[in-house]
Design an enzyme around this catalytic site. Sequence first.
Site, PDB file in Angstrom:
ATOM      1  N   HIS A  15       8.209  -3.826   0.948  1.00 49.35           N
ATOM      2  CA  HIS A  15       6.778  -3.519   1.005  1.00 49.35           C
ATOM      3  C   HIS A  15       6.039  -4.493   0.103  1.00 49.35           C
ATOM      4  O   HIS A  15       6.212  -4.464  -1.115  1.00 49.35           O
ATOM      5  CB  HIS A  15       6.511  -2.081   0.530  1.00 49.35           C
ATOM      6  CG  HIS A  15       7.148  -1.051   1.399  1.00 49.35           C
ATOM      7  ND1 HIS A  15       6.517  -0.504   2.493  1.00 49.35           N
ATOM      8  CD2 HIS A  15       8.392  -0.505   1.366  1.00 49.35           C
ATOM      9  CE1 HIS A  15       7.333   0.354   3.085  1.00 49.35           C
ATOM     10  NE2 HIS A  15       8.480   0.373   2.432  1.00 49.35           N
ATOM     11  N   LEU A  16       5.217  -5.339   0.720  1.00 48.78           N
ATOM     12  CA  LEU A  16       4.436  -6.306  -0.064  1.00 48.78           C
ATOM     13  C   LEU A  16       3.007  -5.838  -0.274  1.00 48.78           C
ATOM     14  O   LEU A  16       2.291  -6.407  -1.092  1.00 48.78           O
ATOM     15  CB  LEU A  16       4.398  -7.665   0.644  1.00 48.78           C
ATOM     16  CG  LEU A  16       5.591  -8.584   0.466  1.00 48.78           C
ATOM     17  CD1 LEU A  16       5.340  -9.894   1.206  1.00 48.78           C
ATOM     18  CD2 LEU A  16       5.898  -8.843  -0.999  1.00 48.78           C
ATOM     19  N   ARG A  17       2.572  -4.826   0.510  1.00 51.63           N
ATOM     20  CA  ARG A  17       1.166  -4.383   0.469  1.00 51.63           C
ATOM     21  C   ARG A  17       0.247  -5.545   0.855  1.00 51.63           C
ATOM     22  O   ARG A  17       0.643  -6.451   1.570  1.00 51.63           O
ATOM     23  CB  ARG A  17       0.781  -3.816  -0.906  1.00 51.63           C
ATOM     24  CG  ARG A  17       1.798  -2.869  -1.533  1.00 51.63           C
ATOM     25  CD  ARG A  17       2.070  -1.634  -0.706  1.00 51.63           C
ATOM     26  NE  ARG A  17       2.859  -0.666  -1.459  1.00 51.63           N
ATOM     27  CZ  ARG A  17       3.610   0.262  -0.917  1.00 51.63           C
ATOM     28  NH1 ARG A  17       3.721   0.361   0.382  1.00 51.63           N
ATOM     29  NH2 ARG A  17       4.266   1.122  -1.655  1.00 51.63           N
ATOM     30  N   LYS A  99       9.043  -1.340  13.649  1.00 51.62           N
ATOM     31  CA  LYS A  99       9.366  -0.272  12.704  1.00 51.62           C
ATOM     32  C   LYS A  99       8.980   1.089  13.261  1.00 51.62           C
ATOM     33  O   LYS A  99       7.850   1.289  13.691  1.00 51.62           O
ATOM     34  CB  LYS A  99       8.601  -0.518  11.393  1.00 51.62           C
ATOM     35  CG  LYS A  99       8.698   0.602  10.389  1.00 51.62           C
ATOM     36  CD  LYS A  99      10.067   0.655   9.729  1.00 51.62           C
ATOM     37  CE  LYS A  99      10.200   1.892   8.861  1.00 51.62           C
ATOM     38  NZ  LYS A  99      10.552   1.619   7.487  1.00 51.62           N
ATOM     39  N   HIS A 251       3.725   1.012  -6.331  1.00 49.21           N
ATOM     40  CA  HIS A 251       2.537   1.876  -6.450  1.00 49.21           C
ATOM     41  C   HIS A 251       2.082   1.758  -7.899  1.00 49.21           C
ATOM     42  O   HIS A 251       2.930   1.647  -8.798  1.00 49.21           O
ATOM     43  CB  HIS A 251       2.876   3.347  -6.175  1.00 49.21           C
ATOM     44  CG  HIS A 251       3.249   3.637  -4.752  1.00 49.21           C
ATOM     45  ND1 HIS A 251       2.319   3.833  -3.758  1.00 49.21           N
ATOM     46  CD2 HIS A 251       4.459   3.762  -4.169  1.00 49.21           C
ATOM     47  CE1 HIS A 251       2.947   4.070  -2.609  1.00 49.21           C
ATOM     48  NE2 HIS A 251       4.249   4.032  -2.828  1.00 49.21           N
ATOM     49  N   ALA A 263       5.556   8.061  -3.275  1.00 48.44           N
ATOM     50  CA  ALA A 263       6.993   7.779  -3.203  1.00 48.44           C
ATOM     51  C   ALA A 263       7.220   6.277  -3.233  1.00 48.44           C
ATOM     52  O   ALA A 263       6.547   5.534  -2.520  1.00 48.44           O
ATOM     53  CB  ALA A 263       7.559   8.346  -1.906  1.00 48.44           C
TER      54      ALA A 263
HETATM   55  O1  DOR Z   1       9.700   5.535  -1.119  1.00 41.83           O
HETATM   56  C1  DOR Z   1       9.144   5.015  -0.157  1.00 41.83           C
HETATM   57  N1  DOR Z   1       8.023   4.272  -0.304  1.00 41.83           N
HETATM   58  N2  DOR Z   1       9.636   5.233   1.063  1.00 41.83           N
HETATM   59  C2  DOR Z   1       9.005   4.819   2.165  1.00 41.83           C
HETATM   60  O2  DOR Z   1       9.490   5.069   3.232  1.00 41.83           O
HETATM   61  C3  DOR Z   1       7.688   4.148   2.068  1.00 41.83           C
HETATM   62  C4  DOR Z   1       7.505   3.511   0.771  1.00 41.83           C
HETATM   63  C5  DOR Z   1       6.088   3.090   0.519  1.00 41.83           C
HETATM   64  O3  DOR Z   1       5.477   2.479   1.400  1.00 41.83           O
HETATM   65  O4  DOR Z   1       5.593   3.353  -0.572  1.00 41.83           O
HETATM   66 ZN    ZN Z   2      10.169   1.340   3.045  1.00 45.75          ZN
END
Ligand code: DOR
Ligand code: ZN
Length: 343
Positions: A15-17, A99, A251, A263
């Site tokens: 995940h690069l955002r 995905k 995050h 998460a």
């Molecule tokens: O922990 C997670 N974070 N699991 C995921 O499936 C998505 C990811 C997120 O995009 O933050």
């Molecule tokens: Zn993921």
Amino acid sequence: MTSLTIARPDDWHLHLRDGAMMRAVLPHTAQHFARAIIMPNLVPPVVRGDQARAYRDRILAALPGGMAFEPLMTLYLTEDTDPEDVAAAHASGLIKAVKLYPAGATTNSASGVANFDNVRATLDRMAEIGLPLCVHGEVTDADIDIFDREAVFIDRVLDPIRRATPGLRVVMEHITTSNAVEYARAQDDSLGATITTHHLVINRNHILAGGIKPHYYCLPVAKREEHRLALRAAATSGEVRFFLGTDSAPHTDANKLLPCGCAGCFTAPNTMAILAQVFEQDAALDRLEAFASRNGPAFYRLPVNSDTITLTKSAPNYPVQIDTEDGPVTVFDPGFDLEWSVC
Ligand code: DOR
Ligand code: ZN
């Protein structure tokens, strides 16, 4: 052993955002990894080829000068996905996978799939062209215990989809259970499975015992110790179907440390140092290259990277927290002192 040189690794789930967060986290991945499969769960999600192309261009524009990195793009499967748009994005070389998020399973999955009959045409087309489906494998039913959601997904959703779509190439992503390890082992080479760094290190006690640890909360949630051990055995086995997908998911601390926190574990800066230690502990350093650098390209039918990285036995110097314009992001703490660094 005090030094180990391996083909440069790739991250098969990242995940690069976007925007400021992407600018802050991207160098940490590009420092060690040549390529990564880029998750499409932005807001709004990356659902069409033109959106994936624009996102790829933003990633490349955010890459600091002198750093080489190839983002391998994905599309976010929705019930409105046009199979021909997917096929065109694949034919042009833009995307390497699609995905599947079950609707509501995790961060930004609201546009995911609720009725699998509505994605049948896209899955059939993907099977035809050999385009992999990356699967977030958890059911979302409120009556299924969160610790059982992966195992139930395999029986109720994944296996039926694979039977109904012969030839569909599937990656079981971030597997967390011995059930998933066993299922993956029993399939042919149309199936691969990624394993994160954090799931090799933590079990559910790390999240919940002795006080709640929001930085260890991710999805799928870490399970019992016996499952962690099954994942360790799979990752360190060298078996071609298991490969690294960090699921590094930044995050801000402000969003993690909430009554309803997000998460995700941010592991990009220290993943390789942690993996070296994990593989050394399990007397499998000679199989780290298979897991991090060879098995993924084999599944995705891409060449292994021709350059290398060298890990040396010396205390790594990675930040405990990184600063972003959105606020600090805490780096995953493996809970032990790291002994390897990447030079
Ligand atoms: O922990 C997670 N974070 N699991 C995921 O499936 C998505 C990811 C997120 O995009 O933050
Ligand atoms: Zn993921």
